[in-house]
Design an enzyme around this catalytic site. Structure first.
Site, PDB file in Angstrom:
ATOM      1  N   ASN A 159       0.805  -1.231   0.000  1.00 47.33           N
ATOM      2  CA  ASN A 159       0.000   0.000   0.000  1.00 47.33           C
ATOM      3  C   ASN A 159       0.835   1.279   0.000  1.00 47.33           C
ATOM      4  O   ASN A 159       0.376   2.318  -0.450  1.00 47.33           O
ATOM      5  CB  ASN A 159      -1.003  -0.018   1.164  1.00 47.33           C
ATOM      6  N   ASP A 184       6.266  -6.668  -1.121  1.00 49.75           N
ATOM      7  CA  ASP A 184       5.148  -7.336  -1.787  1.00 49.75           C
ATOM      8  C   ASP A 184       5.394  -7.234  -3.293  1.00 49.75           C
ATOM      9  O   ASP A 184       5.895  -6.221  -3.778  1.00 49.75           O
ATOM     10  CB  ASP A 184       3.838  -6.625  -1.418  1.00 49.75           C
ATOM     11  N   SER A 234      -0.556  -7.605   7.410  1.00 54.79           N
ATOM     12  CA  SER A 234      -1.783  -8.042   8.079  1.00 54.79           C
ATOM     13  C   SER A 234      -1.490  -8.725   9.421  1.00 54.79           C
ATOM     14  O   SER A 234      -0.409  -9.295   9.619  1.00 54.79           O
ATOM     15  CB  SER A 234      -2.530  -9.031   7.174  1.00 54.79           C
ATOM     16  N   GLU A 255       4.222  -3.998  12.412  1.00 61.64           N
ATOM     17  CA  GLU A 255       3.319  -2.865  12.166  1.00 61.64           C
ATOM     18  C   GLU A 255       2.102  -3.446  11.466  1.00 61.64           C
ATOM     19  O   GLU A 255       2.181  -3.850  10.308  1.00 61.64           O
ATOM     20  CB  GLU A 255       4.001  -1.816  11.263  1.00 61.64           C
ATOM     21  N   CYS A 289      -2.935   2.060   6.543  1.00 61.67           N
ATOM     22  CA  CYS A 289      -3.116   1.474   7.871  1.00 61.67           C
ATOM     23  C   CYS A 289      -3.719   2.467   8.852  1.00 61.67           C
ATOM     24  O   CYS A 289      -4.485   2.087   9.717  1.00 61.67           O
ATOM     25  CB  CYS A 289      -1.792   0.933   8.387  1.00 61.67           C
TER      26      CYS A 289
HETATM   27  P1  NAD Z   1       0.048  -9.236   4.025  1.00 59.19           P
HETATM   28  O1  NAD Z   1       0.263  -9.585   5.428  1.00 59.19           O
HETATM   29  O2  NAD Z   1      -0.774 -10.102   3.192  1.00 59.19           O
HETATM   30  O3  NAD Z   1       1.450  -9.081   3.251  1.00 59.19           O
HETATM   31  C1  NAD Z   1       2.489  -8.246   3.704  1.00 59.19           C
HETATM   32  C2  NAD Z   1       3.822  -8.826   3.272  1.00 59.19           C
HETATM   33  O4  NAD Z   1       4.017 -10.091   3.881  1.00 59.19           O
HETATM   34  C3  NAD Z   1       3.970  -9.058   1.766  1.00 59.19           C
HETATM   35  O5  NAD Z   1       5.276  -8.733   1.376  1.00 59.19           O
HETATM   36  C4  NAD Z   1       3.739 -10.561   1.644  1.00 59.19           C
HETATM   37  O6  NAD Z   1       4.378 -11.099   0.490  1.00 59.19           O
HETATM   38  C5  NAD Z   1       4.389 -11.065   2.916  1.00 59.19           C
HETATM   39  N1  NAD Z   1       3.931 -12.374   3.387  1.00 59.19           N
HETATM   40  C6  NAD Z   1       2.713 -12.952   3.205  1.00 59.19           C
HETATM   41  N2  NAD Z   1       2.693 -14.166   3.804  1.00 59.19           N
HETATM   42  C7  NAD Z   1       3.901 -14.361   4.372  1.00 59.19           C
HETATM   43  C8  NAD Z   1       4.472 -15.424   5.139  1.00 59.19           C
HETATM   44  N3  NAD Z   1       3.793 -16.516   5.457  1.00 59.19           N
HETATM   45  N4  NAD Z   1       5.751 -15.276   5.579  1.00 59.19           N
HETATM   46  C9  NAD Z   1       6.452 -14.160   5.295  1.00 59.19           C
HETATM   47  N5  NAD Z   1       5.961 -13.134   4.565  1.00 59.19           N
HETATM   48  C10 NAD Z   1       4.693 -13.219   4.121  1.00 59.19           C
HETATM   49  O7  NAD Z   1      -0.531  -7.759   4.128  1.00 59.19           O
HETATM   50  P2  NAD Z   1      -1.044  -6.821   2.975  1.00 59.19           P
HETATM   51  O8  NAD Z   1      -2.354  -7.326   2.522  1.00 59.19           O
HETATM   52  O9  NAD Z   1       0.019  -6.626   1.971  1.00 59.19           O
HETATM   53  O10 NAD Z   1      -1.187  -5.423   3.730  1.00 59.19           O
HETATM   54  C11 NAD Z   1      -2.382  -4.998   4.271  1.00 59.19           C
HETATM   55  C12 NAD Z   1      -2.328  -5.056   5.777  1.00 59.19           C
HETATM   56  O11 NAD Z   1      -1.174  -4.394   6.260  1.00 59.19           O
HETATM   57  C13 NAD Z   1      -3.474  -4.339   6.422  1.00 59.19           C
HETATM   58  O12 NAD Z   1      -3.940  -5.086   7.508  1.00 59.19           O
HETATM   59  C14 NAD Z   1      -2.865  -3.044   6.922  1.00 59.19           C
HETATM   60  O13 NAD Z   1      -3.549  -2.425   7.957  1.00 59.19           O
HETATM   61  C15 NAD Z   1      -1.500  -3.478   7.290  1.00 59.19           C
HETATM   62  N6  NAD Z   1      -0.559  -2.337   7.263  1.00 59.19           N
HETATM   63  C16 NAD Z   1      -0.069  -1.857   8.437  1.00 59.19           C
HETATM   64  C17 NAD Z   1       0.788  -0.760   8.448  1.00 59.19           C
HETATM   65  C18 NAD Z   1       1.349  -0.200   9.729  1.00 59.19           C
HETATM   66  O14 NAD Z   1       2.295   0.578   9.662  1.00 59.19           O
HETATM   67  N7  NAD Z   1       0.815  -0.545  10.879  1.00 59.19           N
HETATM   68  C19 NAD Z   1       1.120  -0.164   7.247  1.00 59.19           C
HETATM   69  C20 NAD Z   1       0.601  -0.678   6.064  1.00 59.19           C
HETATM   70  C21 NAD Z   1      -0.235  -1.783   6.082  1.00 59.19           C
END
Ligand code: NAD
Length: 519
Positions: A159, A184, A234, A255, A289
Site C-alpha cells: 500500500n 510485496d 496483516s 506494524e 493502515c
Molecule cells: P500481508 O500480510 O498479506 O502481506 C504483507 C507482506 O508479507 C507481503 O510482502 C507478503 O508477500 C508477505 N507475506 C505474506 N505471507 C507471508 C508469510 N507466510 N511469511 C512471510 N511473509 C509473508 O498484508 P497486505 O495485505 O500486503 O497489507 C495490508 C495489511 O497491512 C493491512 O492489515 C494493513 O492495515 C497493514 N498495514 C499496516 C501498516 C502499519 O504501519 N501498521 C502499514 C501498512 C499496512
C-alpha cells in the site's frame, strides 16, 4: 483509459537489478491497477537465493559497521537530494504499482526524504556510547554501547511502496546493519528503484539487497535467516512471523492493521472538519493502515455533519491520472476490491444504509470503487469490527464524549485515532483516554505521522515496537554494557570478612538513598 507514462523497459531493467542465485527462476507477473496491463515480471527468489543474499549481506555489514556515523549519513543525505530531484520517476512508479492518486503518492516522496534527513542527522547522537552510573560510585566506570544486529530483514506491504518499502530500512542501515527487503510483488519495482537510487548515492554493494517473490517462500526464507525481522502487513501473517521469531529467539517489530476511529465533537468547525475527514478516510482509497473507518459524531451535530460529509465525499474526483487532477485513485488488487464489495454487501443485507457511494466503477478502470459512507452499521456486520482496508467508512451518532471514547476503544486494534473539536485542550485530554499508538487532534493522520521525532506504532493487536524517533532506530540495535572495575573488587577484600562487607554495603546503600547525585 489512462495511458501509462515512461519507458516499459524500465521494469525489465529493474527486475534485473535483483541479486539472485544461479539458474532459471519462476516469475511473478505484476499488473497496474489502473488498466490491468502487465507492468513486468519479477524473479521469484527461492530459499537458496535468500541464503545467498544473507551471506553477502553479512560480509558487507562488517565493513559497513566500521564506517563512522558521519560517513553513513552523507550517503543518505545524497539519497535525500536525489529523491527530491527525481521524484517524478518515483511518482509514476508508485502510481503504476498501487493505483493511488498522485497527491497521495507524493506523500511517500516527502515522507521518505524526511526520514532520510532525520535519521542521517540524528544517528550519531542516538548511537553514541553513553556513560552510565556504575555499580560502585567512582569505582566502577560503566558505558552503554549500541550494537547493530547484523542482517535485518524487512517484509513490506503493497500500500505504500516507497514509504513502507524503504524507510524502516534507512533507520536500520544508518544504525550499522545490512538490510534485506522482501517487498510485496505489487510494490517491488518502486523498492528496486529506491535501492538503485541508494547505490547512486554511494551505498556500498551488498549492504542493501532486495529479494522479490511471494510471502510463503521468499518471505518465510528471510524470516528463517535474518538476525532481526521487521514486518508491516496483516495481523494474520504478523502472528506467524512473531511465532517463528519466537522459536528462533530473534527480535521482531510488527506494524499491523487498524480499525481507526475518528470523533467529531459538537464544538467542531464542521466546514473545516469535513475536508480533513474526507482526506482521513479516502487517502490511498482507504488502503492506509492509519486511515479512518469509523466516525463517532456527537448527536447534536450528527445530521449536519452527515449531510456535509456525504456531499464532500460525493464530490471527490475519482479516477486514474498521472497528474494531480484526481483526489482518489484505484484499489490495488482484485482481492482488495472483492473484500470491499463483500463488506458493503454484507452490511446492506443486514440493514445498513449507503449514504453515498457503494458501487464498483468499471467505467474508470478494473479496480475502482466509489468512496462510500454507511450509516446504521451494527454489531454482526463485518464492517463493524473487521478492517476493510478500502474506501468505506461507517458514521455513528453518540450521546456524548464518554460514549465516543468507549466505542472508539471497543476494538482489539489500537493503531490510530483522530479527534475534531473547537477546543484543542479538550481534544488533547480526550486523546489520552484512547488506546491507540497515535492520536491526531484536528487532523486525520499526518500530524502524528509527520512528527517524526516521536515514535509511532500500534497498541493492543496493532503492532510491536514503533517506527520513528529514537526508538525507531534503537530497535535495530542491541545494548552492550561494558563496566570497568577500579581499585577494589565488588567483594570482601583486604582481609575483611563477608559479614563486614555486607555491613559496609548496607551503609553505602543508606548513604546512596540520601545522595541522589551519586546513586
Ligand atoms: P500481508 O500480510 O498479506 O502481506 C504483507 C507482506 O508479507 C507481503 O510482502 C507478503 O508477500 C508477505 N507475506 C505474506 N505471507 C507471508 C508469510 N507466510 N511469511 C512471510 N511473509 C509473508 O498484508 P497486505 O495485505 O500486503 O497489507 C495490508 C495489511 O497491512 C493491512 O492489515 C494493513 O492495515 C497493514 N498495514 C499496516 C501498516 C502499519 O504501519 N501498521 C502499514 C501498512 C499496512
Amino acid at each position: 483509459m489512462v495511458s501509462l507514462p515512461g519507458d516499459s523497459e524500465l521494469f525489465e531493467v529493474l527486475a534485473k537489478t535483483v541479486a539472485i542465485g544461479p539458474g532459471a527462476h519462476d516469475r511473478v507477473e505484476v499488473r497496474t491497477p489502473f488498466t490491468g496491463a502487465v507492468l513486468g515480471a519479477l524473479p521469484a527468489a527461492r530459499a537458496e537465493d535468500v541464503e545467498l543474499a544473507v551471506r553477502l549481506a553479512r560480509a558487507a555489514q562488517a565493513r559497513w559497521a566500521e564506517r563512522t556515523s558521519g560517513e553513513r549519513a552523507g550517503i543518505f543525505l545524497r539519497f535525500h537530494d536525489l529523491l527530491l530531484r527525481r521524484q517524478e520517476e518515483a511518482l509514476d512508479l508508485i502510481q503504476m504499482e498501487s493505483g493511488k492518486a498522485r497527491g497521495h503518492a507524493s506523500e511517500e516522496i516527502l515522507d521518505t526524504a524526511i526520514v532520510a534527513r532525520y535519521y542521517a542527522r540524528r544517528a550519531g547522537r542516538f548511537l553514541r556510547p553513553r556513560r552510565r552510573k556504575g555499580a560502585l560510585p567512582l569505582l566502577t566506570y560503566t558505558r552503554e554501547f549500541r550494537v547493530p544486529f547484523g542482517v535485518v530483514g524487512f517484509i513490506t506491504p503493497w500500500n505504500f511502496p516507497l514509504t513502507l518499502g524503504i524507510t524502516d530500512a534507512i533507520a536500520a542501515l544508518l544504525a550499522g546493519n545490512a538490510a534485506i527487503v522482501k517487498p510485496d510483488p505489487q510494490a517491488s519495482f518502486t523498492v528496486l528503484w529506491a535501492a538503485k537510487l541508494l547505490r547512486e548515492a554511494g551505498l556500498p554493494e551488498g549492504v542493501l539487497s532486495i529479494v522479490t517473490g511471494d510471502g510463503a517462500v521468499t518471505g518465510q526464507a528471510l524470516v528463517d535467516r535474518a538476525d532481526y525481522i521487521t514486518f508491516t502487513g496483516s495481523n494474520r501473517v504478523g502472528r506467524t512471523i512473531a511465532a517463528r521469531a519466537g522459536e528462533r529467539l530473534t527480535g521482531c517489530a510488527l506494524e499491523l492493521g487498524g480499525k481507526n476511529p475518528l470523533l467529531v465533537l459538537r464544538d467542531a468547525d464542521l466546514s473545516k472538519a469535513v475536508e480533513g475527514i474526507a482526506r482521513a478516510c479516502f487517502v490511498g482509497a482507504g488502503q492506509v493502515c492509519v486511515s479512518t473507518e469509523r466516525i463517532y459524531v456527537e448527536q447534536p451535530v450528527f445530521g449536519q455533519f452527515l449531510d456535509a460529509f456525504a456531499a464532500r465525499t460525493r464530490r471527490l474526483a475519482l479516477g486514474a491520472a498521472f497528474d494531480y487532477s484526481m483526489e482518489v485513485g484505484s484499489l490495488t488488487t482484485a482481492a482488495q476490491i472483492a473484500r470491499v464489495e463483500e463488506h458493503v454487501r454484507d452490511a446492506v443485507e443486514k440493514g445498513a444504509r449507503v449514504v453515498t457511494g457503494g458501487r464498483r466503477r468499471t467505467d474508470l478502470g478494473p479496480l475502482f470503487f466509489e468512496p462510500t459512507v454507511l450509516t446504521g452499521v451494527r454489531e454482526g456486520m463485518r464492517v463493524f469490527t473487521e478492517e476493510t482496508f478500502g474506501p468505506v467508512v461507517s458514521v455513528y451518532p453518540v450521546a456524548d464524549e464518554t460514549e465516543a471514547i468507549e466505542r472508539a476503544n471497543a476494538t482489539d486494534f489500537g493503531l490510530s485515532a483522530s479527534i475534531w473539536t473547537g477546543n484543542a485542550r479538550k481534544g488533547a485530554r480526550i486523546a489520552r483516554a484512547i488506546r491507540a499508538g497515535s492520536v491526531n487532534v484536528n487532523e486525520g493522520y499526518s500530524a502524528a505521522w509527520g512528527s517524526i521525532d516521536s515514535p509511532i506504532g500500534g497498541m493492543k493487536e496493532s503492532g510491536l515496537r514503533p517506527r520513528h524517533g529514537a526508538e525507531g532506530m534503537l530497535k535495530f540495535t542491541e545494548s552492550q554494557t561494558i563496566a570497568v572495575q577500579r581499585l577494589v573488587p565488588i567483594a570482601p577484600s583486604f582481609g575483611m570478612s563477608q559479614a563486614f562487607f555486607v555491613r559496609l554495603m548496607t551503609r553505602l546503600l543508606r548513604i546512596l538513598r540520601w545522595t541522589p547525585w551519586l546513586g
